[in-house]
Design a protein around this motif. Structure first.
Motif, PDB file in Angstrom:
ATOM      1  N   UNK A  88      -3.679   5.280 -17.465  1.00 33.45           N
ATOM      2  CA  UNK A  88      -3.768   6.962 -17.849  1.00 33.45           C
ATOM      3  C   UNK A  88      -5.043   7.325 -17.882  1.00 33.45           C
ATOM      4  N   UNK A  89      -6.185   6.811 -17.832  1.00 38.82           N
ATOM      5  CA  UNK A  89      -7.435   7.465 -18.006  1.00 38.82           C
ATOM      6  C   UNK A  89      -8.143   7.355 -16.469  1.00 38.82           C
ATOM      7  N   UNK A  90      -8.254   8.533 -16.003  1.00 40.06           N
ATOM      8  CA  UNK A  90      -8.754   8.500 -14.664  1.00 40.06           C
ATOM      9  C   UNK A  90      -7.865   8.761 -13.452  1.00 40.06           C
ATOM     10  N   UNK A  91      -8.389   8.763 -12.059  1.00 38.21           N
ATOM     11  CA  UNK A  91      -7.804   9.058 -11.106  1.00 38.21           C
ATOM     12  C   UNK A  91      -8.403   8.267 -10.055  1.00 38.21           C
ATOM     13  N   UNK A  92      -7.816   7.399  -9.399  1.00 41.41           N
ATOM     14  CA  UNK A  92      -8.178   6.809  -8.271  1.00 41.41           C
ATOM     15  C   UNK A  92      -8.560   7.497  -6.911  1.00 41.41           C
ATOM     16  N   UNK A  93      -7.805   8.871  -6.996  1.00 43.06           N
ATOM     17  CA  UNK A  93      -7.944   9.741  -5.888  1.00 43.06           C
ATOM     18  C   UNK A  93      -8.686  10.811  -6.179  1.00 43.06           C
ATOM     19  N   UNK A  94      -9.166  11.083  -7.381  1.00 43.49           N
ATOM     20  CA  UNK A  94     -10.147  12.087  -7.638  1.00 43.49           C
ATOM     21  C   UNK A  94      -9.345  13.435  -8.093  1.00 43.49           C
ATOM     22  N   UNK A  95      -7.864  13.403  -8.374  1.00 41.84           N
ATOM     23  CA  UNK A  95      -7.235  14.453  -8.400  1.00 41.84           C
ATOM     24  C   UNK A  95      -7.042  15.557  -7.423  1.00 41.84           C
ATOM     25  N   UNK A  96      -7.053  14.805  -6.205  1.00 39.69           N
ATOM     26  CA  UNK A  96      -6.870  15.903  -4.985  1.00 39.69           C
ATOM     27  C   UNK A  96      -5.309  15.907  -4.997  1.00 39.69           C
ATOM     28  N   UNK A  97      -5.103  17.157  -4.394  1.00 41.33           N
ATOM     29  CA  UNK A  97      -3.352  17.618  -4.460  1.00 41.33           C
ATOM     30  C   UNK A  97      -3.000  17.059  -3.366  1.00 41.33           C
ATOM     31  N   UNK A  98      -3.527  16.083  -2.175  1.00 39.69           N
ATOM     32  CA  UNK A  98      -2.852  15.665  -1.238  1.00 39.69           C
ATOM     33  C   UNK A  98      -3.463  14.059  -1.262  1.00 39.69           C
ATOM     34  N   UNK A  99      -2.599  13.074  -0.891  1.00 36.67           N
ATOM     35  CA  UNK A  99      -3.161  11.686  -0.672  1.00 36.67           C
ATOM     36  C   UNK A  99      -2.165  11.318   0.337  1.00 36.67           C
ATOM     37  N   UNK A 100      -2.962  10.810   1.337  1.00 34.90           N
ATOM     38  CA  UNK A 100      -2.309  10.322   2.436  1.00 34.90           C
ATOM     39  C   UNK A 100      -2.330   8.621   2.275  1.00 34.90           C
ATOM     40  N   UNK A 101      -1.504   8.012   2.416  1.00 35.03           N
ATOM     41  CA  UNK A 101      -1.109   6.451   2.233  1.00 35.03           C
ATOM     42  C   UNK A 101      -0.988   5.958   3.299  1.00 35.03           C
ATOM     43  N   UNK A 102      -2.012   5.184   4.238  1.00 34.32           N
ATOM     44  CA  UNK A 102      -1.698   4.525   5.609  1.00 34.32           C
ATOM     45  C   UNK A 102      -1.132   3.123   5.188  1.00 34.32           C
ATOM     46  N   UNK A 103       0.054   2.812   5.873  1.00 32.35           N
ATOM     47  CA  UNK A 103       0.392   1.285   5.610  1.00 32.35           C
ATOM     48  C   UNK A 103       0.546   0.803   6.999  1.00 32.35           C
ATOM     49  N   UNK A 104       0.541  -0.477   7.041  1.00 27.96           N
ATOM     50  CA  UNK A 104       0.703  -1.117   8.574  1.00 27.96           C
ATOM     51  C   UNK A 104       1.796  -2.385   8.096  1.00 27.96           C
ATOM     52  N   UNK A 105       2.411  -2.234   9.249  1.00 26.71           N
ATOM     53  CA  UNK A 105       3.590  -3.626   9.331  1.00 26.71           C
ATOM     54  C   UNK A 105       2.990  -4.889   8.955  1.00 26.71           C
ATOM     55  N   UNK A 106       3.499  -5.757   8.196  1.00 27.54           N
ATOM     56  CA  UNK A 106       3.036  -6.953   7.691  1.00 27.54           C
ATOM     57  C   UNK A 106       3.079  -7.916   8.918  1.00 27.54           C
ATOM     58  N   UNK A 107       1.891  -8.489   9.058  1.00 24.92           N
ATOM     59  CA  UNK A 107       1.730  -9.330  10.314  1.00 24.92           C
ATOM     60  C   UNK A 107       0.903  -8.708  11.329  1.00 24.92           C
ATOM     61  N   UNK A 108       0.630  -7.502  11.213  1.00 20.29           N
ATOM     62  CA  UNK A 108      -0.277  -6.779  12.354  1.00 20.29           C
ATOM     63  C   UNK A 108      -1.424  -7.399  12.695  1.00 20.29           C
ATOM     64  N   UNK A 109      -1.958  -7.616  13.601  1.00 16.20           N
ATOM     65  CA  UNK A 109      -3.219  -8.601  13.881  1.00 16.20           C
ATOM     66  C   UNK A 109      -4.505  -7.441  13.805  1.00 16.20           C
ATOM     67  N   UNK A 110      -4.303  -6.164  13.844  1.00 22.86           N
ATOM     68  CA  UNK A 110      -5.327  -5.413  13.646  1.00 22.86           C
ATOM     69  C   UNK A 110      -5.277  -4.320  12.389  1.00 22.86           C
ATOM     70  N   UNK A 111      -4.709  -4.806  11.569  1.00 17.97           N
ATOM     71  CA  UNK A 111      -4.594  -3.708  10.270  1.00 17.97           C
ATOM     72  C   UNK A 111      -5.651  -3.063   9.891  1.00 17.97           C
ATOM     73  N   UNK A 112      -6.976  -3.980   9.843  1.00 13.68           N
ATOM     74  CA  UNK A 112      -8.139  -3.383   9.395  1.00 13.68           C
ATOM     75  C   UNK A 112      -8.631  -2.329  10.459  1.00 13.68           C
ATOM     76  N   UNK A 113      -8.670  -2.868  11.557  1.00  9.81           N
ATOM     77  CA  UNK A 113      -9.032  -1.981  12.699  1.00  9.81           C
ATOM     78  C   UNK A 113      -8.455  -0.623  12.863  1.00  9.81           C
ATOM     79  N   UNK A 114      -7.025  -0.710  12.784  1.00 16.03           N
ATOM     80  CA  UNK A 114      -6.387   0.356  13.151  1.00 16.03           C
ATOM     81  C   UNK A 114      -6.239   1.349  11.741  1.00 16.03           C
ATOM     82  N   UNK A 115      -6.455   0.703  10.690  1.00 17.27           N
ATOM     83  CA  UNK A 115      -6.409   1.753   9.409  1.00 17.27           C
ATOM     84  C   UNK A 115      -7.664   2.460   9.586  1.00 17.27           C
ATOM     85  N   UNK A 116      -9.105   1.770   9.696  1.00 17.66           N
ATOM     86  CA  UNK A 116     -10.015   2.633   9.675  1.00 17.66           C
ATOM     87  C   UNK A 116      -9.975   3.473  10.910  1.00 17.66           C
TER      88      UNK A 116
END
Length: 168
Positions: free
Chosen positions: A67-95
């Motif tokens: 309850x103390x703080x905000x990991x996304x700085x209280x922005x009004x929009x937060x976009x979550x990028x998710x990758x299929x489990x087992x994807x070989x390029x999850x870090x690269x694709x996310x970046x």
């Protein structure tokens, strides 16, 4: 200097946002920039979830940091990028997707910051279906987006000695 180069060179992480929600058309352009990012073997193993519901955002903050703080700085929009489990390029694709979306936000006059409190947090991996994360996917990055509160951050001085050019 052309506008693309100007946008690339002037983008900064923004950690202070107004409460004003971003326009629908801006959100769609930012998401499209993510969707069209380079990705390993063009497999597009990603999913983009945009949270704009203040109650959901507060609940996610509580789940991630309490309850103390905000990991996304209280922005009004937060976009979550998710990758299929087992994807070989999850870090690269996310970046690539997050970089494209940050650049799109900048080009639209918005601020953004890549937030790392959810990705690889296996304690909450299984608790994100209520936040639009499909089964079989894992959050690999989040992007806070909104209107900048105050002045846009000034250009930082890049670290010296990080470039080498070898010519014939």
């Amino acid at each position: 200097m052309n506008t693309i180069m100007e946008s690339l060179l002037s983008r900064r992480s923004v950690r202070s946002f107004t409460d004003e929600q971003i326009k629908e058309e801006d959100l769609l352009l930012i998401l499209e920039a993510g969707r069209l990012a380079p990705n390993g073997k063009n497999q597009e193993t990603w999913h983009f979830t945009a949270l704009q519901d203040p109650q959901k955002l507060r609940a996610l903050d509580t789940l991630v940091v309490g309850t103390n703080g905000s990991f996304f700085y209280h922005a009004p929009t937060l976009i979550l990028v998710s990758i299929q489990l087992g994807s070989a390029y999850e870090k690269e694709d996310t970046a690539c997707a997050l970089t494209n979306m940050m650049q799109a936000a900048r080009a639209l006059g918005l601020g953004s910051v890549w937030c790392n409190r959810i990705n690889n947090n296996h304690d909450i991996d299984t608790q994100l279906s209520d936040y639009g994360i499909p089964d079989g996917y894992r959050v690999t990055g989040t992007l806070a987006v909104g209107h900048v509160k105050g002045d846009y951050p000034a250009m930082r001085k890049p670290k010296e000695g990080t470039i080498t050019i070898i010519r014939a």
